[in-house]
Design an enzyme around this catalytic site. Structure first.
Site, PDB file in Angstrom:
ATOM      1  N   HIS A 168       1.258  -5.036  -3.205  1.00 31.75           N
ATOM      2  CA  HIS A 168       1.737  -4.678  -1.760  1.00 31.75           C
ATOM      3  C   HIS A 168       1.738  -6.075  -0.970  1.00 31.75           C
ATOM      4  CE1 HIS A 168       0.708  -0.614  -3.329  1.00 31.75           C
ATOM      5  NE2 HIS A 168       2.084  -0.470  -3.098  1.00 31.75           N
ATOM      6  N   GLN A 171      10.699  12.444  -4.450  1.00 27.29           N
ATOM      7  CA  GLN A 171      10.410  11.391  -5.767  1.00 27.29           C
ATOM      8  C   GLN A 171       9.411  11.959  -6.753  1.00 27.29           C
ATOM      9  OE1 GLN A 171       9.645   7.803  -3.454  1.00 27.29           O
ATOM     10  NE2 GLN A 171       8.246   7.254  -5.239  1.00 27.29           N
TER      11      GLN A 171
END
Length: 290
Positions: free
Chosen positions: A44, A68
């Site tokens: 990230h 999700q």
């Protein structure tokens, strides 16, 4: 464009995030955006550093997106560490953390979803049939709220990145999608927030993914071009690890995510494998140009 900021604003309200973005755009500033579910690792942070380098302002979102996850998946136990994430983000130059609640993103009566058909039902979409609908819906909403010029994703989630690029193209979204390389641990394991679930024994076993992909690359470089033979070789390599339970092993055309044609010069090897209850994904590009 690189900046080092002493404070990072944590924004929880949609209107405040829009106000910040619109103010930047009014001054013709370029906005980079990295959507995440938090529990940040070096993968990230590499996206955030690149976004900081290429834009005037950088925003990161942290939102564990419920749409999700299927009911039997790990939504409730998905790792979270806002304080730790905040400290890491300060070092990247990002200025805003957009940290909305479920009610902000999905208010009562919410009914609208975005689906990229066909592509969302392959590979990861077979065992996670609602996953990509949740991904494209939340990414679409975040793009509308943050208003970035560029958005950054990792190659580890290759199918997700491909689907998001398709959504952006099909819906005429004015945002450039940047896909950056996989960041790996020293032993080759692709960095993932879900690695935290692995026991020490499972963690050692999980290195078989990268070793299998590397073995496939060696076969490709030695002249093996037949997708089914490469797929079989990967399956056999992974199956040698007793703790590995294969979800899928697939060889696809990275430009279409379909079965490769006869003259395809570049292949994408993609795998999803369970170690205990933890499902990990990885991939590698095999190219005649390399």
């Amino acid at each position: 464009m690189e900046r080092h900021v002493s404070t990072v604003e944590i924004v929880t309200e949609l209107t405040r995030m829009r106000d910040i973005s619109q103010n930047w755009r009014a001054h013709n500033a370029q906005i980079g955006f990295v959507p995440t579910m938090g529990y940040l690792h070096e993968g990230h942070l590499s996206l955030l550093r690149q976004a900081n380098h290429e834009n005037d302002h950088c925003v990161v979102s942290i939102f564990v997106n419920p749409t999700q996850f299927s009911p039997q998946e790990d939504l409730d136990v998905y790792p979270r560490d806002l304080e730790g994430d905040h400290a890491k983000i300060k070092e990247t130059g990002a200025e805003v953390i957009f940290y909305p609640t479920d009610k902000v993103m999905y208010p009562p009566g919410y009914k609208t979803y975005v689906t990229v058909t066909e592509l969302s039902s392959k590979l990861c979409g077979i065992t996670r049939p609602t996953h990509f609908r949740g991904v494209t819906t939340i990414v679409c909403k975040l793009f509308n709220i943050v208003g970035p010029h560029r958005a950054y994703f990792g190659q580890k989630d290759a199918q997700q990145a491909f689907i998001i690029k398709k959504m952006v193209t099909d819906l005429d979204m004015d945002v450039v999608i940047r896909i950056l390389p996989i960041i790996r641990e020293e032993d080759g394991l692709a960095m993932s927030s879900r690695n935290a679930y692995l026991s020490p024994t499972e963690r050692r076993a999980a290195t078989v993914l990268h070793r299998a992909l590397q073995n496939g690359l060696e076969l490709f470089q030695q002249g093996s071009r037949e997708p089914l033979l490469l797929q079989k070789a990967l399956q056999e390599f992974i199956s040698q690890e007793p703790l590995a339970r294969i979800d899928y092993v697939s060889i696809v055309d990275p430009d279409t995510f379909l079965e490769p044609g006869e003259n395809c010069q570049t292949l994408l090897a993609a795998v999803a494998v369970f170690f205990g209850q933890t499902r990990l994904i990885d991939n590698m590009t095999y190219s005649c140009d390399e």
